[in-house]
Design an enzyme around this catalytic site. Structure first.
Site, PDB file in Angstrom:
ATOM      1  N   GLY A  16       0.857  -1.293   0.110  1.00  0.00           N
ATOM      2  CA  GLY A  16       0.065  -0.367  -0.123  1.00  0.00           C
ATOM      3  C   GLY A  16       1.451   1.531   0.012  1.00  0.00           C
ATOM      4  N   VAL A  28      16.830   9.276  -0.628  1.00  0.00           N
ATOM      5  CA  VAL A  28      17.831   7.537  -0.977  1.00  0.00           C
ATOM      6  C   VAL A  28      18.289   8.754  -2.465  1.00  0.00           C
ATOM      7  CG1 VAL A  28      17.841   5.651  -2.560  1.00  0.00           C
ATOM      8  CG2 VAL A  28      15.972   5.794   0.115  1.00  0.00           C
ATOM      9  N   ARG A  77       0.870  -5.098  -5.565  1.00  0.00           N
ATOM     10  CA  ARG A  77       1.249  -6.558  -4.913  1.00  0.00           C
ATOM     11  C   ARG A  77       1.414  -7.165  -5.825  1.00  0.00           C
ATOM     12  NH1 ARG A  77      -0.932  -4.080   0.204  1.00  0.00           N
ATOM     13  NH2 ARG A  77      -2.919  -3.121  -0.559  1.00  0.00           N
ATOM     14  N   ASP A 108       5.001  -5.369   6.232  1.00  0.00           N
ATOM     15  CA  ASP A 108       6.029  -6.276   6.602  1.00  0.00           C
ATOM     16  C   ASP A 108       6.277  -7.461   5.300  1.00  0.00           C
ATOM     17  OD1 ASP A 108       3.414  -7.287   5.718  1.00  0.00           O
ATOM     18  OD2 ASP A 108       3.427  -8.327   8.543  1.00  0.00           O
ATOM     19  N   THR A 130       4.611   2.903   5.287  1.00  0.00           N
ATOM     20  CA  THR A 130       2.393   2.066   5.328  1.00  0.00           C
ATOM     21  C   THR A 130       1.214   3.348   6.545  1.00  0.00           C
ATOM     22  OG1 THR A 130       0.305   1.085   6.118  1.00  0.00           O
ATOM     23  CG2 THR A 130       2.915   0.568   7.858  1.00  0.00           C
ATOM     24  N   ASP A 132      -0.457   2.612   8.095  1.00  0.00           N
ATOM     25  CA  ASP A 132      -1.564   2.362   9.147  1.00  0.00           C
ATOM     26  C   ASP A 132      -0.647   2.042  10.477  1.00  0.00           C
ATOM     27  OD1 ASP A 132      -3.924   1.904   7.525  1.00  0.00           O
ATOM     28  OD2 ASP A 132      -2.242  -0.686   7.835  1.00  0.00           O
ATOM     29  N   ASP A 134       1.351  -0.217  11.672  1.00  0.00           N
ATOM     30  CA  ASP A 134       1.260  -1.613  12.606  1.00  0.00           C
ATOM     31  C   ASP A 134       2.177  -1.822  11.866  1.00  0.00           C
ATOM     32  OD1 ASP A 134       1.431  -1.380   9.293  1.00  0.00           O
ATOM     33  OD2 ASP A 134       0.036  -3.310   9.201  1.00  0.00           O
ATOM     34  N   ARG A 167     -27.241  15.065  15.524  1.00  0.00           N
ATOM     35  CA  ARG A 167     -26.462  13.686  15.216  1.00  0.00           C
ATOM     36  C   ARG A 167     -25.265  12.972  15.314  1.00  0.00           C
ATOM     37  NH1 ARG A 167     -27.659  14.214   8.390  1.00  0.00           N
ATOM     38  NH2 ARG A 167     -30.483  14.572   8.735  1.00  0.00           N
ATOM     39  N   ARG A 176      -5.756  -2.329   9.114  1.00  0.00           N
ATOM     40  CA  ARG A 176      -6.352  -3.874   8.846  1.00  0.00           C
ATOM     41  C   ARG A 176      -5.566  -4.150   9.988  1.00  0.00           C
ATOM     42  NH1 ARG A 176      -4.947  -5.644   4.108  1.00  0.00           N
ATOM     43  NH2 ARG A 176      -3.023  -4.809   4.249  1.00  0.00           N
ATOM     44  N   ARG A 249     -25.570   8.984  11.319  1.00  0.00           N
ATOM     45  CA  ARG A 249     -24.896   7.662  10.130  1.00  0.00           C
ATOM     46  C   ARG A 249     -23.714   7.618  10.043  1.00  0.00           C
ATOM     47  NH1 ARG A 249     -29.462   9.651   9.032  1.00  0.00           N
ATOM     48  NH2 ARG A 249     -30.142  11.554   7.811  1.00  0.00           N
TER      49      ARG A 249
END
Ligand code: ADP
Ligand code: F6P
Length: 355
Positions: A16, A28, A77, A108, A130, A132, A134, A167, A176, A249
């Protein structure tokens, strides 16, 4: 001395994409060239390595990219890379294009690919990229800060309309395997609750809090749910409305927070780890992931980082710890404990200041 061994290195982005990857690519390329080493751009991650989609990058080819989201090298991927034939093609292309080492940016999965390449004679260093966050071995991964800031801005907008209409809005955010985006967003937007996979969610208590707050006159409510709790956000949207009577909502931000101009933090992180990676590679080091810990840039063996990750996520497999000395395992456990304690502290803070 070691620099002479490296005439040319390659750089790729895989998995991703994440804002700040371009800052890392730029860093780099320019660090390598400054040290007399050529840099090849490998396009579309490991797929480009297999297919020979590789071009020489010069100082100017990375001009004006630091402010852009996505990755100018594109990403993909590539399951074929995991096969023996895929690896053979990848190695053959490294030889064909004279690539002596590679900096691979991703998560990873990308790190596993980097280890495989290192084992096949192409030294690799990996950078955590990433949104995330993670990756256990680093405090922050490239892209996280931008993604959270974008998420915050979008939730702030939702709150405006929630306030007008009295609301609740349940918001599902990416992540994920990790609730970091959800948790930090929840704190920063002043959410009423946050649901993540790492810590059990007390739905009944949250509903009760919402009811009481509404009775006391609170007009708007934001609840943040991580995609790591699959399907829960939409379900909770219905439950909140049914059980509290508050009109509710649902919003899913998904990939929209994966794009956009990187923040200062992601530009700094990408620039710092990019240069550090090239320096380590040219010193003859390999199979490392470059991490940020307590503001410092450090490196860790990829093999150790992957096991640390499994330990933190409670996914250890039989035999995973066998190759490490007892002291190393004890340090890894200690690291995971400290990391989780800090995470839990943030969760408790989010709860404490939510009502
Ligand atoms: P991320 O790097 O963000 O975790 P993926 O898990 O999709 O994303 O991995 C990116 C790419 O890395 C994969 O498409 C594949 O080419 C390579 N890769 C993933 N897992 C492995 C593995 N176990 N061994 C070798 N290469 C892998
Ligand atoms: O990059 C991480 C991530 O955005 C996760 O949060 C999400 O689950 C996944 O990637 C989505 O992947 P894809 O780009 O394949 O839809």
């Amino acid at each position: 001395m070691a620099m002479k061994e490296f005439k040319r290195i390659g750089i790729l982005t895989s998995g991703g994409d994440a804002p700040g990857m371009n800052a890392a690519i730029r860093s780099v390329v320019r660090t390598a060239i400054s040290r007399g080493v050529e840099c090849m751009g490998i396009y579309r991650g490991y797929r480009g390595l297999i297919e020979g989609d590789i071009k020489l990058l010069d100082m100017r080819s990375v001009s004006n990219i630091i402010n852009h989201g996505g990755t100018v090298l594109y990403s993909d991927r590539c399951p074929e890379f995991k096969t023996e034939e895929g690896m053979r093609e990848a190695i053959a292309n490294c030889r064909r294009f004279g690539i002596d080492g590679i900096v691979a940016i991703g998560g990873d999965g990308t790190f596993r690919g980097a280890t495989d390449l290192t084992e096949h004679g192409i030294p690799c260093v990996a950078l955590p990229g990433t949104i995330d966050n993670d990756i256990t071995s680093t405090d922050y991964s490239i892209g996280f800060d931008t993604a959270v800031n974008t998420t915050i801005e979008m939730v702030d907008r939702l709150r405006d309309t929630c306030e007008s209409h009295a609301r609740c809005n349940v918001v599902e955010v990416m992540g994920r395997d990790a609730g970091d985006i959800a948790l930090e967003t929840a704190i920063a937007v002043g959410a009423s609750a946050v649901a993540i996979k790492e810590i059990p969610f007390d739905e009944a208590a949250v509903l009760e809090d919402l009811r009481i707050s509404r009775e006391k006159g609170k007009r708007n409510f934001i609840i943040v749910v991580s995609e790591g709790v699959p399907g829960y956000a939409e379900q909770l949207t219905k439950t909140v409305e049914e059980k509290t009577g508050i009109e509710t909502r649902f919003a899913r931000f998904a990939h929209v927070v994966r794009g956009g101009s990187p923040t200062l933090r992601d530009r700094m992180l990408g620039s710092r780890v990019g240069a550090y990676a090239v320096e380590r590679l040219l010193e003859g080091m390999s199979n490392l992931v470059i991490c940020e810990r307590k503001g410092e840039i450090v490196s860790m063996d990829i093999g150790e980082a992957l096991i640390l990750d499994r330990m933190y996520k409670d996914k250890l497999k039989d035999g995973d710890l066998e190759k490490f000395a007892p002291e190393t395992v004890a340090n890894m456990r200690d690291f995971c404990k400290q990391k989780f304690d800090a995470f839990k502290k943030l969760y408790d803070l989010a709860y404490e200041i939510s009502r």
